[in-house]
Design an enzyme around this catalytic site. Sequence first.
Site, PDB file in Angstrom:
ATOM      1  N   ASP A 125     -73.279  64.646  51.976  1.00  0.00           N
ATOM      2  CA  ASP A 125     -72.090  63.727  51.162  1.00  0.00           C
ATOM      3  C   ASP A 125     -72.852  63.256  50.039  1.00  0.00           C
ATOM      4  O   ASP A 125     -72.781  62.069  49.352  1.00  0.00           O
ATOM      5  CB  ASP A 125     -72.147  62.479  52.589  1.00  0.00           C
ATOM      6  N   ARG A 172     -74.244  65.118  43.213  1.00  0.00           N
ATOM      7  CA  ARG A 172     -75.660  65.689  42.691  1.00  0.00           C
ATOM      8  C   ARG A 172     -75.663  67.053  42.629  1.00  0.00           C
ATOM      9  O   ARG A 172     -76.644  67.408  42.045  1.00  0.00           O
ATOM     10  CB  ARG A 172     -76.751  64.948  43.065  1.00  0.00           C
ATOM     11  N   LYS A 177     -68.326  64.933  37.038  1.00  0.00           N
ATOM     12  CA  LYS A 177     -68.467  64.988  38.448  1.00  0.00           C
ATOM     13  C   LYS A 177     -67.445  64.902  38.791  1.00  0.00           C
ATOM     14  O   LYS A 177     -66.129  63.949  38.926  1.00  0.00           O
ATOM     15  CB  LYS A 177     -69.266  64.023  39.326  1.00  0.00           C
ATOM     16  N   LYS A 237     -67.640  60.969  55.955  1.00  0.00           N
ATOM     17  CA  LYS A 237     -67.024  59.683  55.732  1.00  0.00           C
ATOM     18  C   LYS A 237     -66.264  59.229  56.846  1.00  0.00           C
ATOM     19  O   LYS A 237     -66.313  59.610  57.768  1.00  0.00           O
ATOM     20  CB  LYS A 237     -66.653  59.433  54.472  1.00  0.00           C
ATOM     21  N   ASP A 247     -63.028  60.313  43.359  1.00  0.00           N
ATOM     22  CA  ASP A 247     -64.119  61.101  43.346  1.00  0.00           C
ATOM     23  C   ASP A 247     -64.579  62.274  41.734  1.00  0.00           C
ATOM     24  O   ASP A 247     -65.315  62.520  41.516  1.00  0.00           O
ATOM     25  CB  ASP A 247     -65.188  61.484  44.265  1.00  0.00           C
ATOM     26  N   ASP A 297     -63.385  63.748  48.347  1.00  0.00           N
ATOM     27  CA  ASP A 297     -64.430  64.150  49.235  1.00  0.00           C
ATOM     28  C   ASP A 297     -64.732  62.835  50.320  1.00  0.00           C
ATOM     29  O   ASP A 297     -64.398  62.076  50.538  1.00  0.00           O
ATOM     30  CB  ASP A 297     -65.756  63.163  48.164  1.00  0.00           C
ATOM     31  N   GLU A 300     -72.475  65.156  47.625  1.00  0.00           N
ATOM     32  CA  GLU A 300     -72.635  66.756  46.782  1.00  0.00           C
ATOM     33  C   GLU A 300     -72.998  66.261  45.627  1.00  0.00           C
ATOM     34  O   GLU A 300     -72.603  67.127  44.449  1.00  0.00           O
ATOM     35  CB  GLU A 300     -71.676  66.538  47.441  1.00  0.00           C
TER      36      GLU A 300
END
Length: 458
Positions: free
Chosen positions: A308, A312, A226, A238, A249, A231, A310
Amino acid sequence: MSDTTQHIYIYSESSWKENRHLFSDSLHSFFSGKKNESFVLASDNETSLLVGIGDSYTENNLTDIGQKFSYDYREKLSAKITFLHADILSSKEIESLLLGFYLGTYLYPFQATHPLWDTEFRWANIEQFDEKYSRIKAICKGQFICMDWLNKPANFKKAPQLSNFIQDKAQEYNFTLTTYNRKQCEELGLGAFLAVNQGSHQEAAFTILEYKSEAKDAPTIGLVGKCVLFDTGGISIKPATNLHYMKSDMGGATAVLGALIAAAEMKLPVNITAILPITDNAVSNNAYLPSDVITAYNGKTIEVIDTDAEGRMTLADGLSYLSKNYKTDYLIDLATLTGSAVRMFGTTCGALFSNDRSLQVQLEESGQKTGQRLWNLPLWEDWEDEIKSDVANLKNISLKPVGDCIVAATFLKHFINDHPKWAHLDIAAMCFGNVIYAKEKAATGYGVRLLIDFIEKL
């Protein structure tokens, strides 16, 4: 003092009791061989550093002890011939201690200015350690690159900056490099990845790196990391608290990149295909929205419940692209994916999911050996109901406030094209945390040594 000799003595509590008569009686109240205990004795012609390891220690403990020692003594050690007195340790234990010594030299940004990098160690078995020294330094090089990129401020790791670095490393190590920009991703049908990227002003960089060994019949590993550079949460933004930590992230991608570089440095007899779907998750008028329906690379449609979730989405296209276009013996993805894994395990271990028992055990054993531990969680069919959608094949998150790390793994399983040996590592709390070299949370290097140990045992 430049002509002084330097000695490092390693003592357990019991071995100290047997040997303390060699030192002044006044020292006995300051040093006893307990874990992480240390003391310095200096004279005009000799400096002696005493390091305690306790009576109950493992190779892992020795790495931690070595790391703390070299960091704490970074201004006291000298770059010179150093005699290591560690008769109580086996060859493997000395290697673990030395690995810790070198890991403890890290400061951001890493520069090899710590005196250990110019220190020549001597002890009874030094002639047997040339290959092990090379291994230690290769692992450190990969892990420090991983840590540097995770520690960089967000404005220093935009997609073009990371892409330029990867291009340089591809040339240095003769990796095969392929990068798809936004237009090319559209042509390929990487819809889940592009959904996350569409809110960004940065160009997409769906990046593929291939390391090919000269060994015949070498196993091939597929790695997906990833790589969300920052993020915000997107439209499902968030909260502001600790938002600055979201520069971390990309921890899955940095672990993959670090392991790839370490493997190339060591010339390991394995083939590796790594995919890094590089983007950020931004808030803008072009950002993807909750309730959007997206078509992923493998043709499955995804209802976006939460922007959020994102990671996956980007992994879905990374996994399906790799499993469709490359033949691999193992398929492993690493991601700072869910708060659920953090709440479950804290910083004790990452969450492991696998559809193959032997792969699960291999990764657990490597995690235990390196101290980058994993704990297996189930992929039961019961969780499939949580990602069923009324308007698409799948939805990207459950509406229930439980088990999201399992829900995420269940979601990702739909994008591996039935690969028989797949593992998903949710490492959200492990890559970025409390470390000795920084006041706030920073990169730990988690994942690099885990992957290298796994690869070396294939």
